[in-house]
Design an enzyme around this catalytic site. Structure first.
Site, PDB file in Angstrom:
ATOM      1  N   SER A 162     127.319   9.621  40.112  1.00  0.00           N
ATOM      2  CA  SER A 162     126.427   8.878  39.621  1.00  0.00           C
ATOM      3  C   SER A 162     125.651   9.171  38.447  1.00  0.00           C
ATOM      4  O   SER A 162     126.161   9.971  37.664  1.00  0.00           O
ATOM      5  CB  SER A 162     125.627   8.236  40.703  1.00  0.00           C
ATOM      6  OG  SER A 162     124.742   7.226  40.480  1.00  0.00           O
ATOM      7  N   SER A 163     124.281   8.892  38.355  1.00  0.00           N
ATOM      8  CA  SER A 163     123.558   9.315  37.240  1.00  0.00           C
ATOM      9  C   SER A 163     122.093   8.976  37.654  1.00  0.00           C
ATOM     10  O   SER A 163     121.759   8.120  38.307  1.00  0.00           O
ATOM     11  CB  SER A 163     123.958   8.504  35.959  1.00  0.00           C
ATOM     12  OG  SER A 163     123.021   8.659  34.781  1.00  0.00           O
ATOM     13  N   TYR A 177     125.068   1.122  30.960  1.00  0.00           N
ATOM     14  CA  TYR A 177     125.793   2.425  31.615  1.00  0.00           C
ATOM     15  C   TYR A 177     125.103   2.595  32.907  1.00  0.00           C
ATOM     16  O   TYR A 177     125.697   2.563  34.064  1.00  0.00           O
ATOM     17  CB  TYR A 177     125.616   3.519  30.542  1.00  0.00           C
ATOM     18  CG  TYR A 177     125.929   4.666  31.295  1.00  0.00           C
ATOM     19  CD1 TYR A 177     127.211   5.379  31.477  1.00  0.00           C
ATOM     20  CD2 TYR A 177     124.830   5.655  31.833  1.00  0.00           C
ATOM     21  CE1 TYR A 177     127.406   6.633  32.333  1.00  0.00           C
ATOM     22  CE2 TYR A 177     125.038   6.871  32.635  1.00  0.00           C
ATOM     23  CZ  TYR A 177     126.356   7.263  32.521  1.00  0.00           C
ATOM     24  OH  TYR A 177     126.578   8.476  33.341  1.00  0.00           O
ATOM     25  N   LYS A 181     126.440   2.468  37.338  1.00  0.00           N
ATOM     26  CA  LYS A 181     126.164   3.559  38.068  1.00  0.00           C
ATOM     27  C   LYS A 181     125.348   2.766  39.157  1.00  0.00           C
ATOM     28  O   LYS A 181     125.716   3.662  40.322  1.00  0.00           O
ATOM     29  CB  LYS A 181     125.564   5.017  37.346  1.00  0.00           C
ATOM     30  CG  LYS A 181     126.265   5.503  36.422  1.00  0.00           C
ATOM     31  CD  LYS A 181     127.532   5.983  36.865  1.00  0.00           C
ATOM     32  CE  LYS A 181     128.351   7.004  36.053  1.00  0.00           C
ATOM     33  NZ  LYS A 181     129.505   7.616  36.382  1.00  0.00           N
TER      34      LYS A 181
END
Length: 274
Positions: A162-163, A177, A181
């Site tokens: 993920s982030s 983006y 995620k």
């Protein structure tokens, strides 16, 4: 709730033939790392290889980089093979598994790492870019995993990359983006309930800013000399993350030690969200 049987509560050993480094924690297991030829994916692939897993190194277009990663794993005494399949296009998951099946007869660890990013702000993001980001970052992991569950052995692992951007507006210019995620995070939590009865854990690992070739241009570029210091300052530990930092977290979740952790979003940003 009834207890899981001993068979499904622990990772299975996989095929009888032992591959990878002798005596490693993951010896006898097979792992697939999407986007495993570069950056964080390569770090993960190499670490799992050092732990004894036989690693499928997936690449989208850079076959040479994937072969370099395979060579690095083999040079360290491990076992690996490269498979190519473009993600984000019709039939991508089926093509990936067809390539995988030519080399292996089952899977123990799936790492959905492949993804693309964008630096376009909200006002400049068009539909084509939006659709492409979701196709690669959210749709592809969903269907790669859905088709992969038939190959994934009981007691296995699914680890989604993920982030930190999915939990905080760190960089609003990468909003789209971050949304992809966020979708991956929802997928992670719900899938843990679906696969839990088989003893399969599902978790997401969220990196912050990491020193990879993808980020090199802006982290080290002459036109943005303050970028490195700014990125380091975001972390509570005062430095920029490395691919190895992320790979070590993934390795824990992939190992027998991670058997009781599932449905979780693991902050691997070095305290950037603290």
């Amino acid at each position: 709730m009834g207890a899981l049987s001993e068979k499904t509560a622990e990772p299975t050993s996989g095929p009888a033939s032992r591959t990878g480094l002798s005596g490693g924690r993951l010896t006898g297991r097979t792992a697939l790392v999407t986007g495993g030829s570069r950056g964080i994916g390569r770090g993960i692939a190499e670490r799992l290889g050092r732990d004894g897993a036989r690693v499928a190194v997936h690449y989208g277009s850079n076959e040479a980089a994937a072969k370099e990663t395979v060579a690095a794993i083999e040079g360290a005494g491990g076992s690996a093979f490269a498979i190519g399949a473009e993600l984000g296009v019709p039939g991508d998951a089926a093509a990936l598994w067809e390539a995988f099946d030519a080399h292996a007869d089952g899977l123990d660890i799936l790492v959905n790492n492949a993804g693309i990013g964008t630096s376009h702000p909200f006002a400049d993001t068009d539909e084509a870019e939006y659709d492409r980001l979701f196709a690669v970052n959210a749709k592809a992991p969903f269907f790669v995993t859905r088709l992969g569950t038939a190959r994934l052995r009981d007691g296995g692992r699914v680890i989604n990359i993920s982030s930190g951007a999915s939990h905080a507006a760190m960089l609003p210019d990468i909003m789209t983006y971050a949304m992809t995620k966020g979708a991956l995070d929802v997928f992670t939590r719900n899938l843990s309930k679906v696969l839990g009865p088989r003893g399969i854990t599902v978790n997401a690992v969220a990196p912050g800013i990491v020193d990879t070739d993808v980020n090199a241009a802006w982290l080290r570029g002459e036109e943005n000399k303050d970028a490195w210091a700014g990125a380091a300052a975001m972390s509570a530990l005062g430095r920029v993350g490395t691919a190895q930092d992320i790979a070590d977290v993934v390795a824990f979740l992939a190992s027998p030690d991670g058997r009781w952790v599932t449905g979780q979003w693991i902050d691997a940003t070095g305290g950037s969200l603290a």
